[in-house]
Each structure stands twice: as C-alpha cells, then as structure tokens.
Motif scaffolding. Structure first.
Motif, PDB file in Angstrom:
ATOM      1  N   SER A 143       0.857  -1.383  -0.176  1.00  0.00           N
ATOM      2  CA  SER A 143       0.039  -0.053   0.048  1.00  0.00           C
ATOM      3  C   SER A 143       0.942   1.170  -0.141  1.00  0.00           C
ATOM      4  O   SER A 143       0.986   1.862   0.920  1.00  0.00           O
ATOM      5  CB  SER A 143      -0.976  -0.048   1.291  1.00  0.00           C
ATOM      6  OG  SER A 143      -1.940   0.915   1.481  1.00  0.00           O
ATOM      7  N   THR A 185       0.393   4.314  -1.005  1.00  0.00           N
ATOM      8  CA  THR A 185      -0.218   5.556  -0.516  1.00  0.00           C
ATOM      9  C   THR A 185      -1.064   5.500   0.501  1.00  0.00           C
ATOM     10  O   THR A 185      -2.123   6.391   0.868  1.00  0.00           O
ATOM     11  CB  THR A 185      -0.814   6.364  -1.794  1.00  0.00           C
ATOM     12  OG1 THR A 185      -1.635   5.842  -2.406  1.00  0.00           O
ATOM     13  CG2 THR A 185       0.408   6.725  -2.776  1.00  0.00           C
ATOM     14  N   THR A 198      -3.918   3.957   1.077  1.00  0.00           N
ATOM     15  CA  THR A 198      -5.311   3.740   1.175  1.00  0.00           C
ATOM     16  C   THR A 198      -5.581   2.232   1.380  1.00  0.00           C
ATOM     17  O   THR A 198      -6.777   1.885   2.159  1.00  0.00           O
ATOM     18  CB  THR A 198      -6.012   4.278   0.071  1.00  0.00           C
ATOM     19  OG1 THR A 198      -5.502   3.623  -1.253  1.00  0.00           O
ATOM     20  CG2 THR A 198      -5.945   5.542  -0.409  1.00  0.00           C
ATOM     21  N   THR A 199      -5.154   1.217   0.846  1.00  0.00           N
ATOM     22  CA  THR A 199      -5.459  -0.296   1.132  1.00  0.00           C
ATOM     23  C   THR A 199      -5.169  -0.530   2.111  1.00  0.00           C
ATOM     24  O   THR A 199      -6.097  -1.211   2.967  1.00  0.00           O
ATOM     25  CB  THR A 199      -4.444  -1.022   0.103  1.00  0.00           C
ATOM     26  OG1 THR A 199      -4.649  -0.478  -1.255  1.00  0.00           O
ATOM     27  CG2 THR A 199      -4.859  -2.365   0.149  1.00  0.00           C
ATOM     28  N   VAL A 233      -4.912  -1.551  -7.274  1.00  0.00           N
ATOM     29  CA  VAL A 233      -5.229  -1.904  -8.735  1.00  0.00           C
ATOM     30  C   VAL A 233      -4.411  -0.916  -9.457  1.00  0.00           C
ATOM     31  O   VAL A 233      -4.376   0.387  -9.384  1.00  0.00           O
ATOM     32  CB  VAL A 233      -6.664  -1.619  -9.338  1.00  0.00           C
ATOM     33  CG1 VAL A 233      -6.903  -1.842 -10.752  1.00  0.00           C
ATOM     34  CG2 VAL A 233      -7.614  -2.556  -8.350  1.00  0.00           C
ATOM     35  N   SER A 281      -3.667  -0.274 -13.504  1.00  0.00           N
ATOM     36  CA  SER A 281      -4.048  -0.469 -14.720  1.00  0.00           C
ATOM     37  C   SER A 281      -4.936  -1.934 -14.941  1.00  0.00           C
ATOM     38  O   SER A 281      -4.630  -2.618 -15.680  1.00  0.00           O
ATOM     39  CB  SER A 281      -2.952  -0.642 -15.892  1.00  0.00           C
ATOM     40  OG  SER A 281      -2.068   0.417 -15.762  1.00  0.00           O
ATOM     41  N   ARG A 323     -11.856   4.522 -11.102  1.00  0.00           N
ATOM     42  CA  ARG A 323     -12.172   3.935 -12.514  1.00  0.00           C
ATOM     43  C   ARG A 323     -12.918   2.558 -12.610  1.00  0.00           C
ATOM     44  O   ARG A 323     -14.080   2.455 -12.704  1.00  0.00           O
ATOM     45  CB  ARG A 323     -10.730   4.129 -13.318  1.00  0.00           C
ATOM     46  CG  ARG A 323     -11.132   3.950 -14.750  1.00  0.00           C
ATOM     47  CD  ARG A 323      -9.533   3.756 -15.460  1.00  0.00           C
ATOM     48  NE  ARG A 323      -8.841   2.863 -15.320  1.00  0.00           N
ATOM     49  CZ  ARG A 323      -9.166   1.650 -15.973  1.00  0.00           C
ATOM     50  NH1 ARG A 323     -10.229   1.355 -16.754  1.00  0.00           N
ATOM     51  NH2 ARG A 323      -8.172   0.470 -15.684  1.00  0.00           N
ATOM     52  N   SER A 343      -4.082   7.525  -6.479  1.00  0.00           N
ATOM     53  CA  SER A 343      -2.628   8.285  -6.628  1.00  0.00           C
ATOM     54  C   SER A 343      -2.227   9.109  -7.342  1.00  0.00           C
ATOM     55  O   SER A 343      -1.513  10.108  -6.999  1.00  0.00           O
ATOM     56  CB  SER A 343      -1.719   6.925  -6.988  1.00  0.00           C
ATOM     57  OG  SER A 343      -2.136   5.652  -6.726  1.00  0.00           O
TER      58      SER A 343
END
Ligand SMILES: Cc1cc2nc3c(=O)[nH]c(=O)nc-3n(C[C@H](O)[C@H](O)[C@H](O)COP(=O)(O)O)c2cc1C
Length: 264
Positions: free
Chosen positions: A12, A14, A16-17, A62, A64, A94, A125
């Motif tokens: 993780s 950044t 958030t996870t 995730v 791409s 997305r 991100s």
C-alpha cells in the motif's frame, strides 16, 4: 469458534489499501492481530507461512486493471496451508477489471482457501488539486462498510460459514488484461528540494537515492506516487506528459462515485 488470530498482508504505497484493511480488521475484532506490510521489501517476513493464523486478509491496489507486478514478487514465498483468506483490492474510482481475480488466483496458488473478495475505492494516486480523483476515499462511509464487512466475516467464521467447498467467484477475465511495457519514467524533484530523504524512505522499490541531489531510477519506479504524497512541501512532482494527460482524462470521465463491492 471465534477468530482469534487475524493476519493482514498489504502492499500500500499511498496507504489507502492499508486503511481499508485496518477497518475490516476492526470489524473482525480478533484477539490477536498481525500486520505484514510488504510495501517495502524489508517488510516481507522471513517465514511467510500462514498456517498459525485463523484468518488472513490480503490487500493490494489496482494498477491498470491488474495487480502491480511487484506484489507478485513480494508474495512469492507466501504459504496458505488451507487457511481461509479474504482478498481485497483498492482502486481509484475508475475500474478494477482483472485485479481481484488475479489476487484470488494468486492466493489459491499459494494454497489458501479463498472465502471472500472485495473491491474498495481509494483516492487515486495521481489525484492533484487541479485534477481531483476520488479525493478523501476511503471516506467515512467506506470505512463503515469495511467495518461491517469485517463483522460479517467474524460472524461467518464463528458459525463455520467458511467450511463449504464452494469456490469463490469474483469478477474478472482470463487471460488477464495485457500490461503495457514500462516506460522508464518517474516523478521529479524540484531544484529547491531540501533533500530530507522522505521520498527515498517511502519508495517501495528503492528507486530513489538522495545525496547531493535526488536521483530516481526510472526503470525501478512504479509510479505509485508515495514520494509525491510524502513530500508535503510539494518538491516532488509528476511531470510526465502521458500521466498528466491520463489524469486529466480520468478527472473528466470518472466523476461518478463508485461503491465498495463484496463477493462470497
Ligand atoms: C500506476 C497506477 C495505475 C493505476 N491504475 C488504476 C486503475 O486501473 N483503475 C483505478 O481505478 N485506479 C487505478 N490506480 C489508482 C490506485 O488503484 C488507487 O489510488 C489506490 O487507492 C492506491 O492504493 P494505495 O493507497 O494502497 O497505494 C492506479 C494507480 C497507479 C499508481
């Protein structure tokens, strides 16, 4: 039987996870909680055998529509030994495409019993003040859902609800979405950077070296943006034209709020 030993395994950059996983853990409320944060290689335990755990939750972002390749490397020595596992992907509003399926397959391959999967939303991100993307997520409502999911997992665990042999089904396609070749690019540090070294310390792939200047190895950079987020002074910037274009496109087209999904 209550769940006494819960292990979280997360990648993780950044955070958030990790926040989503911690909220799920709060809902499970196990007596003992172990957190294996594999964001940096030095967080990978020497012995990655989960046989002593009651329940394991693995989380990854995730990238791409897939798992970041580095996650596969970090989890290569993981051993499930039939322990029930919950798979969680976090994406930037997305789409998560094949990432949850890929994580589920990885866990099955490592010998876990896959019992539940979830997709949550985190601040993208690439989000900036000029091109905001799912800002502030997971927010209060997401964290609430994560806690309720955890409580539901605990209740299923204690009522032996994970005993059945039925296979977990999650969205996604095979063959997985093709990964595009990495372009050897990276964020840059501005000339007035104070060389504090925070970017080097948070980089998950060891791509940054801070000495008299900041040197970034574009071949190692995974564009996770941990270095940009940690630099609250704003000396680290994503000035890659292709990424800026994608970010603008996402800001224009992915405004509608997506909600967490849970699969059993
Ligand atoms: C290189 C890269 C690719 C990404 N691809 C996607 C994507 O395909 N779909 C999406 O919704 N979000 C995508 N994101 C956003 C992340 O999934 C999202 O910000 C996530 O919350 C990051 O997790 P972390 O905070 O645990 O690092 C991408 C982010 C990066 C850095």
């Amino acid at each position: 039987m209550t769940c006494s030993k819960l292990r979280l395994i997360c990648f993780s950059p950044t955070r958030t996870t990790k926040r989503v996983l911690k909220a799920i853990a709060e809902g499970v409320d196990a007596k003992e909680l172990t957190v294996s944060d594999v964001t940096r290689n030095d967080g990978v335990p020497d012995d990655f055998d989960c046989s002593k755990d009651d329940l394991v939750i693995i989380g990854a972002p995730v990238y791409s529509g897939r798992l970041p390749s580095v996650v596969l490397d970090r989890l290569a020595t993981l051993k499930g030994n039939g322990v029930p596992v919950v798979l969680v992907v976090v994406y930037g509003n997305r789409a998560y495409e094949d990432a949850l399926l890929e994580l589920t397959d990885l866990a099955e391959g490592a010998g876990f019993k896959t019992v539940a999967g979830a997709a949550f939303i985190g601040e993208h991100s690439f989000s900036t003040s000029a091109t905001p993307l799912s800002v502030g997520r997971p927010d209060f409502a997401d964290i609430d859902k994560a806690k309720s999911f955890g409580a539901e997992l605990a209740s299923k665990f204690s009522s032996n609800g994970f005993a059945s042999d039925s296979k977990l089904k999650v969205p996604g396609n095979k063959p997985y979405k093709t990964k595009s070749a990495s372009a050897s690019v990276s964020p840059i540090s501005l000339d007035n950077c104070e060389l504090c070294g925070s970017c080097e310390r948070v980089c998950p792939t060891g791509a940054i070296a801070v000495g008299a200047h900041v040197v970034t190895d574009g071949d190692k950079c995974i564009l996770c943006c941990a270095c940009i987020k940690v630099c609250t002074a704003g000396f680290r910037k994503m000035e890659i034209p292709k990424i800026l274009k994608v970010t603008q496109f996402l800001a224009d087209t992915c405004k509608d709020r997506k909600e967490p999904e849970i699969h059993y």
